[in-house]
Scaffold this motif. Structure first.
Motif, PDB file in Angstrom:
ATOM      1  N   THR A  53    -115.525  36.992 -16.313  1.00 24.26           N
ATOM      2  CA  THR A  53    -116.362  37.013 -17.506  1.00 24.26           C
ATOM      3  C   THR A  53    -115.711  37.841 -18.607  1.00 24.26           C
ATOM      4  N   GLU A  57    -114.524  36.422 -22.257  1.00 25.89           N
ATOM      5  CA  GLU A  57    -115.550  36.682 -23.274  1.00 25.89           C
ATOM      6  C   GLU A  57    -115.037  36.381 -24.681  1.00 25.89           C
ATOM      7  N   ARG A 107    -120.868  32.296 -17.521  1.00 24.21           N
ATOM      8  CA  ARG A 107    -121.473  33.420 -18.222  1.00 24.21           C
ATOM      9  C   ARG A 107    -120.728  33.719 -19.529  1.00 24.21           C
ATOM     10  N   SER A 111    -122.302  33.427 -23.527  1.00 26.63           N
ATOM     11  CA  SER A 111    -122.519  34.730 -24.151  1.00 26.63           C
ATOM     12  C   SER A 111    -122.437  34.631 -25.671  1.00 26.63           C
ATOM     13  N   ALA A 232    -123.469  49.227 -25.047  1.00 23.21           N
ATOM     14  CA  ALA A 232    -123.532  48.082 -24.138  1.00 23.21           C
ATOM     15  C   ALA A 232    -122.864  48.405 -22.807  1.00 23.21           C
ATOM     16  N   THR A 360    -120.353  39.198 -30.771  1.00 25.46           N
ATOM     17  CA  THR A 360    -121.370  39.355 -29.739  1.00 25.46           C
ATOM     18  C   THR A 360    -120.752  39.210 -28.352  1.00 25.46           C
ATOM     19  N   SER A 361    -119.691  38.429 -28.231  1.00 29.01           N
ATOM     20  CA  SER A 361    -118.972  38.350 -26.962  1.00 29.01           C
ATOM     21  C   SER A 361    -118.285  39.671 -26.647  1.00 29.01           C
ATOM     22  N   SER A 363    -119.516  42.537 -27.364  1.00 30.30           N
ATOM     23  CA  SER A 363    -120.591  43.355 -26.813  1.00 30.30           C
ATOM     24  C   SER A 363    -120.844  43.006 -25.351  1.00 30.30           C
ATOM     25  N   SER A 364    -120.864  41.717 -25.040  1.00 29.77           N
ATOM     26  CA  SER A 364    -121.047  41.292 -23.655  1.00 29.77           C
ATOM     27  C   SER A 364    -119.877  41.746 -22.788  1.00 29.77           C
ATOM     28  N   GLN A 368    -120.074  43.924 -19.389  1.00 26.87           N
ATOM     29  CA  GLN A 368    -119.423  43.569 -18.132  1.00 26.87           C
ATOM     30  C   GLN A 368    -118.426  44.637 -17.709  1.00 26.87           C
TER      31      GLN A 368
END
Length: 427
Positions: A53, A57, A107, A111, A232, A360-361, A363-364, A368
């Motif tokens: 992931t 991302e 995922r 994202s 995050a 935003t990816s 941030s994801s 992770q």
């Protein structure tokens, strides 16, 4: 399309995206251990998912910004179908690893694009000053509702399926695969977006790295976004610690893997209900706290205190243990939902459409990354020193992240501190 229509579609896609995840929450760890995997192998499998992931991302976020949100969401649904179908029939460590890869790809692809689609659509209808809080709050609430419904169904199904028909703990991932097929159909037909035009493979391969690089410069170049990325990561530590350690704890309290799955389903469902409540309260919390930053501080403190409560009550057994875990879960997810949605709003306000999904990816990716750190360290700490120690460390990490919001600059895409002259930011 009207703003109301866009919100309904966004809420539906959010629900269907997270329903398969909810179906797997209660049974995933228990399914792997019942089929012979050790807790270390379970941790490795989850870590592989997280690494895949994290690795994808930014490229997938850039891909969504280049070729469109719908295409990427449809690909995510397809990989979800493959990953969950495989895990339902997996009997060896390597099979679980492959399913983890598929789920990690899914995922990463999911994202950000749905939220970016909604924000872009709402900006197109109401202008760049449109209030994002109500729509993001309702979308977040639908995610929580999907997780709540899914975890209850996923926890109950193994008790209802005849063992002669199917291995009971394999039923939830099969249901998740079916839900992902429905998501695929909905994404293809319910998310219209402006045509991106025909692009050659060479053009796409050239544009995606450029978009990723621009998004990274944007995310790392502004104080607000840097702090949001760190927040995050702290949330990732907490969430992964909860997901890794709680199923086994409740199975021990309940007595069997199947009853433990049901117990975890009930406790987790209470937590997701708390998350839905937190999402619904976001606009009010922000008003009472004097803005998004104040609301995020309050949510972070509540989350940290709830994880601390889990640590303090880790030695309780029987019904008191279940009740204390349920109460802590509710408060934990109320706080986490408030913080997460307000951070998401601040992130979207700090960028514009060109790199919206990429940022935003990022941030994801931070989320992770925090999860990988927790998998590799706090799982081992729990094995050596007990659950209370691991949850205590997670609580300290979360509480320390409050400092990230102190004197945080206002989030605005027009601010020179946040935007780059080369490209407009987006997510």
């Amino acid at each position: 399309m009207t703003a109301r229509s866009a919100l309904r579609r966004y809420m539906l896609v959010n629900f269907l995206t997270w329903l398969p995840v909810g179906l797997m929450v209660a049974s995933m760890v228990l399914l792997m251990t019942e089929r012979g995997l050790s807790l270390v192998q379970v941790g490795v499998t989850v870590t592989v998912f997280s690494i895949v992931t994290v690795s994808l991302e930014l490229p997938t976020g850039g891909l969504a910004d280049v070729v469109g949100r719908r295409v990427v969401l449809a690909a995510s649904a397809a990989f979800t179908v493959a990953g969950l179908a495989l895990i339902s029939v997996s009997t060896a460590f390597w099979m679980f690893l492959v399913s983890g890869v598929f789920k990690g790809v899914a995922r990463a692809l999911s994202s950000g694009p749905a939220t970016s689609w909604y924000v872009d659509t709402l900006h197109g209808i109401e202008g760049p000053d449109a209030d994002l809080k109500p729509g993001l709050a309702r979308g977040g609430a639908m995610e929580s509702v999907a997780l709540c419904v899914g975890v209850l169904a996923g926890g109950a199904v193994p008790l209802l399926v005849p063992p002669s028909l199917i291995f009971p703990l394999a039923a939830p991932p099969l249901l998740g695969a079916v839900a992902a097929v429905v998501l695929l159909v909905v994404v293809v037909f319910a998310l219209p977006e402006p045509a991106h035009g025909r692009r050659s493979l060479k053009s796409v391969l050239r544009e995606v790295p450029a978009t990723v690089a621009s998004g990274l410069r944007l995310a790392m170049g502004g104080v607000t976004l840097r702090r949001l990325m760190a927040a995050a990561a702290a949330s990732g530590v907490v969430l992964t610690t909860i997901e890794l350690l709680t199923p086994g704890r409740l199975a021990e309290l309940a007595g069997t893997a199947e009853l433990g799955s049901l117990a975890y389903a009930v406790v987790a469902a209470l937590g997701f209900a708390g998350s839905a409540l937190g999402s619904a309260l976001v606009p009010r919390v922000a008003r009472l706290a004097g803005g998004s930053v104040g609301g995020a501080i309050g949510g972070t403190v509540l989350t940290a205190l709830s994880v601390g409560a889990l640590a303090v009550t880790a030695g309780l057994g029987g019904l008191p243990g279940l009740l204390s875990a349920g109460l802590a879960y509710v408060l934990l997810f109320v706080g986490g939902s408030v913080t997460g949605l307000l951070c998401l709003e601040m992130t979207h306000k700090s960028v514009t459409a060109a790199e919206r999904t990429t940022v935003t990816s990022t941030s994801s990716l931070s989320l992770q990354g925090g999860g990988i750190l927790a998998n590799l360290s706090l799982g081992a700490l729990a094995a050596q020193a007990g659950l209370a120690a691991a949850w205590g460390v997670a609580a300290v990490v979360m509480l320390s992240s409050v400092l990230l919001f102190v004197r945080m600059p206002a989030a605005t895409s027009s601010s020179p501190a946040q935007a780059l002259p080369a490209r407009s930011g987006s997510g």
